[in-house]
Design an enzyme around this catalytic site. Structure first.
Site: not given
Length: 487
Positions: A44, A49, A52, A179, A183, A470, A475
């Site tokens: 990681c 992670c 990356k 992934y 990515e 909002h 939302e």
């Protein structure tokens, strides 16, 4: 009663192993040691992670000038400087490794910069020649990327190599549709690399919601990624001639020997080919790429640790078989993280490490909870997901699907075609939200909070009772009143 050198010996200095070691020592008062043969921080922090995500940030700046112009700003962007970025990146990784070492030291954990193997149920042997006994041994050695079993596979690189490139290639072929492949396709495309991607399946990101992954594929193509589905690599060889010329008539160079496979858990990269690579694909095309990146899967780092010799069971890919408490067939030995190939995510490894400490050192048997884990794919736009896909849910029970797709305010104002998607999968019987899927900038941040509600068992009506914030993209998660379809 046998006297041990340590209460706990941890093999592996990644996120899971470090967390387990320092909590066992700092909170449970155990005498703990940890051995790591490479860099502290593991996949990681050092080769996954963290670097990356920093590359994701770097790649996103390319679109800012065009967007800023619509908002009245006159911005210009120079060329991306890979050397300057990678220097900053390496400095940050050095800093983070230092943090990991400090955490262990401050918790009273003895650390050894050495490879550790297991001699018996209570003995660890280090490559430095030392050996130690421990009442409990925790294996947290992670995993590694693998190359496919094809001739000349050493001509390509794997994800670990991306962070050490001396320069960015002008063109890259990415093999894979998971992934990691997607990515890096988005990252490199954003950094100005000409990206081609081959995936043998019918759609990228297998296992994720079909509608969401289809939307990601469409966005990737719109961004200029040359994505080919149902396509695999057949042959590869060093390219002859100038790789900037048309590939028509190019003859591949001499074969560079048999395929290279993982030896133990160390990939054979010393013979990596520098220079353009000729590739023949299953769709009939023949092209030359400056770099080929294999993102074709990862295997656990379990080989040559002495596990099978003492009765620890390994699965087909080398994963260590454990029970719900992460205990192996040898009662004194446990395993967590990617080496068990359960859910290969950093926060999961950390949770498994914490559950191990609760079980073994705090007298609180805690099974690992792998249900309803939020996750994100850092493509552009991002995808965040928690719970069941529409396909898995409707195979399980009758469901209602609430889904909306729209152009977000920020990019719509700038005249850009980007779209986002918000989707809820709801049980018709219980009204529980079984799955939530978001494709949007910042989807990872949104899914973390949505994951709390889904984990708590929130119903669609709970979402409906929540007042919207909002104007935001998110939302829409609480304003979808009518199902788009039932199944």
């Amino acid at each position: 009663m046998m006297n041990f050198d340590y209460d706990l010996f941890v093999i592996g200095g990644g996120s899971g192993g470090v967390r387990a070691a320092r909590v066992a020592a700092g909170e449970a008062g155990a005498k703990v040691a940890l051995a790591e043969e490479d860099r502290y921080g593991g996949t990681c922090v050092i080769r996954g992670c963290v670097p990356k995500k920093l590359m994701v940030f770097a790649s996103e700046f390319a679109t800012l000038p065009g967007e800023a112009a619509a908002y009245g700003w006159d911005m210009s962007l120079g060329d991306f400087d890979w050397t300057r970025f990678s220097g900053h990146l390496n400095a940050e990784l050095d800093r983070l490794e230092g943090v990991y070492r400090s955490l262990l030291k401050n918790s009273g954990v003895d650390t050894f910069d050495a490879r550790a193997t297991i001699r018996d149920a209570h003995t660890v042997q280090l490559s430095s020649g030392e050996s130690f006994t421990a009442k409990h041994i925790l294996i947290a050695t992670g995993g590694h990327p693998v190359r496919p079993d094809i001739p000349n596979a050493h001509l390509g690189i794997v994800s670990d190599d991306i962070f050490h490139l001396p320069k960015l290639p002008k063109s890259v072929l990415i093999i894979g549709g998971g992934y990691i492949a997607c990515e890096f396709a988005c990252i490199l495309n954003g950094l100005g690399v000409e990206v081609t991607q081959y995936y043998r399946g019918a759609q990228i990101l297998r296992g994720f919601d079909d509608q969401a992954r289809g939307m990601i594929a469409d966005h990737m193509r719109e961004k200029g990624i040359d994505l080919h589905l149902g396509t695999n690599i057949l042959e590869m060889a060093p390219a002859a001639g100038d790789h900037h010329l048309s590939v028509d008539g190019l003859v591949p160079g001499a074969a560079m020997g048999a395929s290279v496979r993982a030896s133990g858990d160390l990939l054979a990269t010393s013979d990596h080919h520098e220079g353009p690579v000729w590739v023949k694909a299953s769709n009939g095309s023949q092209q030359v790429f400056e770099t080929v990146l294999f993102a074709t899967g990862r295997d656990p780092n379990s080989r040559n640790l002495g596990l099978e010799e003492i009765g620890i069971e390994l699965g087909r890919r080398g994963e260590i078989r454990v029970d719900e408490y992460s205990q192996t067939a040898v009662p004194s030995i446990y395993a967590i993280g990617d080496v068990t190939n359960r859910v290969n995510l950093t926060p999961v490894a950390i949770r498994e490490g914490m559950a191990f400490v609760e079980t073994v050192f705090k007298g609180n048997p805690t099974p690992v909870d792998h249900d309803l884990i939020p996750s994100a794919v850092f493509t552009q736009p991002e995808m965040g997901t928690v719970g069941l896909s529409e396909e898995d849910a409707r195979a399980q029970e009758p469901v209602e699907i609430y889904c909306t797709s729209f152009r977000p305010m920020r990019t719509a104002f700038a005249g850009q075609p980007d779209r986002v998607m918000m989707k809820l999968v709801v049980s018709r019987a219980t009204r529980r939200v079984l799955g939530c899927h978001i494709v949007a900038p910042g989807a990872a941040e949104m899914i973390q909070l949505a994951g709390i509600a889904v984990k708590m068992g929130a119903t669609k009506e709970d979402f409906d009772r929540t007042v919207a914030v909002h104007p935001t993209m998110s939302e829409e998660m609480v304003t979808m009143r009518s199902p788009t379809r039932t199944a």
